[in-house]
Each structure stands twice: as C-alpha cells, then as structure tokens.
Design an enzyme around this catalytic site. Structure first.
Site, PDB file in Angstrom:
ATOM      1  N   ASN A 146       0.859  -1.189   0.000  1.00 23.15           N
ATOM      2  CA  ASN A 146       0.000   0.000   0.000  1.00 23.15           C
ATOM      3  C   ASN A 146       0.896   1.241   0.000  1.00 23.15           C
ATOM      4  OD1 ASN A 146      -1.374   2.300   1.135  1.00 23.15           O
ATOM      5  ND2 ASN A 146      -3.048   0.957   1.698  1.00 23.15           N
TER       6      ASN A 146
ATOM      7  N   HIS B 224       1.018   6.260   1.893  1.00 19.70           N
ATOM      8  CA  HIS B 224       1.775   7.227   2.696  1.00 19.70           C
ATOM      9  C   HIS B 224       2.981   7.812   1.979  1.00 19.70           C
ATOM     10  CE1 HIS B 224      -1.096   6.964   5.735  1.00 19.70           C
ATOM     11  NE2 HIS B 224      -0.855   5.702   6.022  1.00 19.70           N
TER      12      HIS B 224
ATOM     13  N   HIS C  20      -5.644   3.734  -1.521  1.00 20.57           N
ATOM     14  CA  HIS C  20      -6.975   4.067  -0.995  1.00 20.57           C
ATOM     15  C   HIS C  20      -7.300   5.490  -1.443  1.00 20.57           C
ATOM     16  CE1 HIS C  20      -9.719   4.231   2.863  1.00 20.57           C
ATOM     17  NE2 HIS C  20     -10.357   4.587   1.762  1.00 20.57           N
TER      18      HIS C  20
ATOM     19  N   ARG D  65      -9.430   8.208  -0.900  1.00 19.58           N
ATOM     20  CA  ARG D  65     -10.404   8.622   0.115  1.00 19.58           C
ATOM     21  C   ARG D  65     -11.273   9.756  -0.392  1.00 19.58           C
ATOM     22  NH1 ARG D  65     -10.383   7.885   5.549  1.00 19.58           N
ATOM     23  NH2 ARG D  65      -9.067   6.194   6.263  1.00 19.58           N
TER      24      ARG D  65
ATOM     25  N   THR E  66      -6.862   6.170  10.090  1.00 15.44           N
ATOM     26  CA  THR E  66      -6.784   5.070   9.128  1.00 15.44           C
ATOM     27  C   THR E  66      -8.077   4.265   9.275  1.00 15.44           C
ATOM     28  OG1 THR E  66      -5.481   3.152   8.416  1.00 15.44           O
ATOM     29  CG2 THR E  66      -5.517   3.599  10.781  1.00 15.44           C
ATOM     30  N   THR E  67      -8.282   3.275   8.386  1.00  8.85           N
ATOM     31  CA  THR E  67      -9.536   2.523   8.433  1.00  8.85           C
ATOM     32  C   THR E  67      -9.740   1.888   9.811  1.00  8.85           C
ATOM     33  OG1 THR E  67      -9.008   1.966   6.148  1.00  8.85           O
ATOM     34  CG2 THR E  67     -10.881   0.822   7.145  1.00  8.85           C
TER      35      THR E  67
ATOM     36  N   GLU F 150     -10.944  -9.568   2.881  1.00  6.71           N
ATOM     37  CA  GLU F 150      -9.703  -9.167   3.545  1.00  6.71           C
ATOM     38  C   GLU F 150      -9.991  -9.134   5.040  1.00  6.71           C
ATOM     39  OE1 GLU F 150      -7.587  -5.666   2.169  1.00  6.71           O
ATOM     40  OE2 GLU F 150      -6.602  -5.456   4.125  1.00  6.71           O
TER      41      GLU F 150
ATOM     42  N   HIS G 134       1.848   1.151   6.131  1.00  7.63           N
ATOM     43  CA  HIS G 134       2.570   2.056   7.024  1.00  7.63           C
ATOM     44  C   HIS G 134       3.942   1.533   7.440  1.00  7.63           C
ATOM     45  CE1 HIS G 134       3.496   4.185  10.786  1.00  7.63           C
ATOM     46  NE2 HIS G 134       3.002   5.212  10.126  1.00  7.63           N
TER      47      HIS G 134
HETATM   48  N1  PXP Z   1      -5.932  -3.084   4.476  1.00  3.93           N
HETATM   49  C1  PXP Z   1      -6.863  -2.106   4.571  1.00  3.93           C
HETATM   50  C2  PXP Z   1      -8.276  -2.420   4.238  1.00  3.93           C
HETATM   51  C3  PXP Z   1      -6.498  -0.805   4.975  1.00  3.93           C
HETATM   52  O1  PXP Z   1      -7.431   0.158   5.072  1.00  3.93           O
HETATM   53  C4  PXP Z   1      -5.134  -0.536   5.238  1.00  3.93           C
HETATM   54  C5  PXP Z   1      -4.716   0.854   5.612  1.00  3.93           C
HETATM   55  O2  PXP Z   1      -4.909   1.700   4.529  1.00  3.93           O
HETATM   56  C6  PXP Z   1      -4.206  -1.586   5.121  1.00  3.93           C
HETATM   57  C7  PXP Z   1      -4.644  -2.849   4.750  1.00  3.93           C
HETATM   58  C8  PXP Z   1      -2.762  -1.381   5.386  1.00  3.93           C
HETATM   59  O3  PXP Z   1      -2.597  -1.097   6.752  1.00  3.93           O
HETATM   60  P1  PXP Z   1      -1.218  -0.600   7.302  1.00  3.93           P
HETATM   61  O4  PXP Z   1      -0.944   0.730   6.681  1.00  3.93           O
HETATM   62  O5  PXP Z   1      -1.422  -0.527   8.784  1.00  3.93           O
HETATM   63  O6  PXP Z   1      -0.189  -1.618   6.902  1.00  3.93           O
END
Ligand code: PXP
Length: 237
Positions: free
Chosen positions: A6, A9, A42, A44, A99-100, A150, A213
């Site tokens: 992801n 960030h 994501h 948003r 965050t989510t 997920e 993250h």
């Molecule tokens: N999965 C989902 C559905 C999320 O919303 C997020 C955060 O955006 C992640 C995975 C990744 O989480 P992290 O950034 O804590 O690794």
C-alpha cells in the site's frame, strides 16, 4: 504468502509539501521490482493522500495487480468502473479517522452492497470486502457475491501478550478456513509490521497480506544513510 504494498503514505509525504516527490507511482514500480504481488491505494473521499491523478497514473504503470481501496459510494463506483483496477476492496470510511477503523458492516447494508457489486463485476473487476475475522461476516460476504475477503488484522496487531496474539491468530485462521469453504479467497491486512508478521505468515489459508505504514516507515529509515551520503557527495563536489 504474497505481499501487496500500500503506497498511500508515499503520497502523504509528498502532499506535506504539495510537490511532486516522493512519487507514489515510482514507489509502486520499485515495490513491484522488489517482488510485491500487487499495489494497493486508498482513494479517500477527502483525497488526503492518493489523488485522482495518482490513480490514473497507477493504472497505467502497475503491471502486477492494482487494488483500489474505497468506500461504498456512487462516486467511487464510477471511478472504479472507469479506471478498471483488477480489484476493489470495500472499506468503511469515516472522515475523522486516521486510518480505516473496523471492518464493513455488511448486515446493515446488505441490499445496497449486492446492488453495488453487480456493475463492478460486470466490468470484470474483482471485489474484496474488508471484514472483521468473524464467521457471520464471511457468510454474508459470500452470499453478497464477493470474490475475496480481507480479514482485519488491526485487532491482532494491538495484542500485547504472546498468548493474546496466538488466540487472535487462531481466530483469524479459523475464519480464513471457513471463508475458503465458502468459496472465497482470503487476504489480510492492517497494522502488520516487522515485529508481528512472522507468526501471522504461518497461516496457510491466507494468500496475501496488504501492508502500508510499516513498509513506508521502514523505507524512510533504511534509506536515510544513503540519502545523506548522496547529499554530502553533491555538497563536497
Ligand atoms: N488493508 C486495509 C483495508 C487498509 O485500510 C489498510 C490501511 O490503509 C491496510 C490494509 C494497510 O494497513 P497498514 O498501513 O497498517 O499496513
């Protein structure tokens, strides 16, 4: 177990100065070269990190699998159908959250969800639902027509003792096995990091984890020495 990266960030950092760097698309390409099985972003409602243009550029650049995380809104449905990521992941979205927080409430929006999924599927896009690791949520996800679930690993990441973490892994594993029995593919994510991933990675029922993250935080630290040396070399020259 595969790793989807992801890159939200990277965009957060870029937006701190409203400039072009660091570029999330470049980060995505490097992650793919390093072995990522997919790229997650994501978009948003408030566009606080990934912007519409990033998504367009990611669609052009990503060669593995693009997973668009999004809220269940008409605007996002339109964007998904136009952009055609391989996969969308539906998440609950609150404006104030960092965050989510928590999985989707499927029972409360079941009919809307079924309606939402149909045109997305018709475009050839797979649908994943971000849910708490609970059997009832899995059952509803399968019934609603999802391709994947997920499983939310936020609760696992917050466990303080080994015993508590092991109990949560057991809960995730049992839920993942049930999801597979229901014909769903299973991935997991949220709060996974360099300290908690090893026991989690032994859950064979989960095909992929989605991590953001921790990877971006790590990249900024392990890249620091090289970045400083490169700057010093330029100054010295
Ligand atoms: N999965 C989902 C559905 C999320 O919303 C997020 C955060 O955006 C992640 C995975 C990744 O989480 P992290 O950034 O804590 O690794």
């Amino acid at each position: 177990m595969q790793l989807a990266v992801n890159i939200d960030h990277i965009a957060t950092l870029r937006n701190a100065r409203n400039e072009q760097q660091p570029d999330p698309v470049t980060a995505a390409a490097i992650a793919e070269l390093a072995g990522a099985s997919g790229i997650v972003c994501h978009l948003r409602e408030d566009r606080r990190h990934i912007k519409d243009r990033d998504l367009e550029r990611l669609r052009e650049a990503v060669t593995t699998k693009l997973d668009l995380e999004m809220a269940m809104t008409e605007e996002m449905q339109r964007i998904a159908i136009r952009t055609k990521p391989e996969l969308i992941t539906l998440v609950p979205e609150k404006r104030q959250e960092l965050t989510t927080e928590g999985g989707l409430d499927i029972a409360g929006r079941y009919d809307k969800l079924v309606e939402f999924i149909k045109p997305v599927h018709d475009t050839g896009i797979e649908v994943s639902l971000f849910i708490e690791p609970e059997k009832e949520a899995v059952r509803l996800a399968a019934e609603a027509g999802a391709d994947l679930v997920e499983l939310h690993t936020g609760p696992y990441s917050l466990k303080k003792t080994t015993g508590e973490a092991e109990a949560e892994i057991k809960r995730v594993r049992t839920t993942a096995a049930f999801a597979r029995e229901c014909g769903l593919r299973v991935v997991a994510g949220h709060g996974l990091n360099y300290y908690n991933i090893i026991p989690f990675s032994r859950i064979g029922e989960i095909e992929e984890v989605s991590i953001g993250h921790a990877l971006i935080a790590r990249a900024s630290l392990v890249g620091m020495e090289r970045a400083v040396k490169e700057m010093l070399r330029l100054i010295d020259a």
